[in-house]
Design an enzyme around this catalytic site. Sequence first.
Site, PDB file in Angstrom:
ATOM      1  N   GLU A  28       0.817  -1.213   0.000  1.00 35.57           N
ATOM      2  CA  GLU A  28       0.000   0.000   0.000  1.00 35.57           C
ATOM      3  C   GLU A  28       0.854   1.268   0.000  1.00 35.57           C
ATOM      4  O   GLU A  28       0.354   2.356   0.306  1.00 35.57           O
ATOM      5  CB  GLU A  28      -0.937  -0.016   1.214  1.00 35.57           C
ATOM      6  CG  GLU A  28      -1.910  -1.184   1.227  1.00 35.57           C
ATOM      7  CD  GLU A  28      -2.746  -1.220   2.479  1.00 35.57           C
ATOM      8  OE1 GLU A  28      -3.686  -0.408   2.579  1.00 35.57           O
ATOM      9  OE2 GLU A  28      -2.467  -2.048   3.363  1.00 35.57           O
ATOM     10  N   SER A 216      -6.460  -1.892   1.806  1.00 36.59           N
ATOM     11  CA  SER A 216      -6.762  -1.222   0.541  1.00 36.59           C
ATOM     12  C   SER A 216      -7.293  -2.196  -0.506  1.00 36.59           C
ATOM     13  O   SER A 216      -7.156  -1.981  -1.707  1.00 36.59           O
ATOM     14  CB  SER A 216      -5.523  -0.499  -0.019  1.00 36.59           C
ATOM     15  OG  SER A 216      -5.161   0.566   0.818  1.00 36.59           O
ATOM     16  N   GLU A 246     -13.446 -15.805   3.701  1.00 37.32           N
ATOM     17  CA  GLU A 246     -14.737 -15.364   4.231  1.00 37.32           C
ATOM     18  C   GLU A 246     -15.849 -15.776   3.286  1.00 37.32           C
ATOM     19  O   GLU A 246     -15.662 -15.814   2.065  1.00 37.32           O
ATOM     20  CB  GLU A 246     -14.757 -13.836   4.403  1.00 37.32           C
ATOM     21  CG  GLU A 246     -13.774 -13.325   5.436  1.00 37.32           C
ATOM     22  CD  GLU A 246     -13.731 -11.811   5.489  1.00 37.32           C
ATOM     23  OE1 GLU A 246     -13.435 -11.274   6.570  1.00 37.32           O
ATOM     24  OE2 GLU A 246     -13.990 -11.163   4.457  1.00 37.32           O
ATOM     25  N   ASN A 340     -17.445  -6.298   9.532  1.00 37.07           N
ATOM     26  CA  ASN A 340     -16.454  -6.950   8.687  1.00 37.07           C
ATOM     27  C   ASN A 340     -15.046  -6.674   9.199  1.00 37.07           C
ATOM     28  O   ASN A 340     -14.256  -7.593   9.404  1.00 37.07           O
ATOM     29  CB  ASN A 340     -16.606  -6.477   7.240  1.00 37.07           C
ATOM     30  CG  ASN A 340     -15.688  -7.214   6.288  1.00 37.07           C
ATOM     31  OD1 ASN A 340     -15.487  -8.422   6.421  1.00 37.07           O
ATOM     32  ND2 ASN A 340     -15.120  -6.497   5.326  1.00 37.07           N
ATOM     33  N   SER A 352     -11.863  10.205   0.268  1.00 36.35           N
ATOM     34  CA  SER A 352     -12.007   8.923   0.963  1.00 36.35           C
ATOM     35  C   SER A 352     -13.245   8.951   1.855  1.00 36.35           C
ATOM     36  O   SER A 352     -13.711  10.011   2.277  1.00 36.35           O
ATOM     37  CB  SER A 352     -10.760   8.626   1.795  1.00 36.35           C
ATOM     38  OG  SER A 352      -9.613   8.516   0.989  1.00 36.35           O
TER      39      SER A 352
END
Length: 384
Positions: A28, A216, A246, A340, A352
């Site tokens: 990232e 990210s 998941e 989550n 953002s």
Amino acid sequence: MSSENLPQSPEQLRKPRVAVVFGGRSSEHGISVVTAGAVLRSIDRTKYDVLPIGITTDGRWALTADEPDRMAITDRRTPSVEQLADSADGGVVLSVDPANREVVYSEPGSVPKVLGEVDVVFPMLHGPYGEDGTLQGLLELSGIPYVGSGVLASAVGQDKEYMKRVFISFGLPVGPYEVIRPREWEQDQSAARKKIIDFAGEHGWPLFVKPARGGSSMGITKVDDLSGLDDAIAEAQRHDPKILVESLLRGREIECGVLEFEDGPRASVPAEIPPVTAHEFYDFEAKYIDSAAGLVPAPLTPEQTAEVRRLAVEAFDAASCEGLVRADFFLQENGEFVINEINTMPGFTPISMYPRMWQESGVGYPELVDMLIQAALRRPTGLR
């Protein structure tokens, strides 16, 4: 002469110095540089002195130019610290002596230069080697206050397995998941693969295979059936040898920001991430390259809004977070929320979701940056 008329010392006249640290060794890196550019552009220079410090992809701490315009995504590419560093081989060193907060810059063959003291660090690092408690541990040893969560909360927030374990222990609703540890995969790939297949048999396809300690949305693959599993595992392991699996949670993606005020943490208005038609899910490209927009505030009932805000603050407290957190939820078809994950240093560009949620809640971007710096200056390092 009264005390208020006495001349001020240079120390009293000096503005607090903020070191904005960004880049880093994780995948990232580029997004961290973009985020730091936005913060540098917004810090009130009449109130603070600023020292930009970039960490290169190989871990060198570099003095960089204070030029936010060079720290933006260009032609769908993220910038790097290497492009911004003042020198190809110069390095910045923080003192690990709590009585000495000076920063020293050195180049081979030159006398090291003392750049002065740092009062607070704004760590704009995402992912391992920065957001995961490693940098926070260094700053604790150095006695330098910093923005955001401490060592424990940062580590928990980075490792999705232990994050979920903490949430479960505090009674927060968590969706089904499975973990494949590095040793499991190294010793018996067939058994590890069967573990995932059995999980799919219980919870159904598709699955999401992701790095356990990534962010990210990098390295995440939506797997519709067995044929795509091996490629998904390999992609996740490019970022982290430990992977998380998941099940698909059908419902709406809801996010909520938490910010620490002087009287404790408060939650923002929530946002919704609508389905992104050009992408299978809200992945890296959708977030940062194509700038897929979320809905702020989320179209929820007053009861749903109150519930997700309550859960967001509970998650913040459960992980012992400080400063800021973005909490991500699914609103399931039965009307119940499932958490989550949390992000202890969420995406922080003006577009953002975290800053947008607080903008809608009455805290603009420059004020948000200032509040985080002030909170860090108030908070001591060490046990607290």
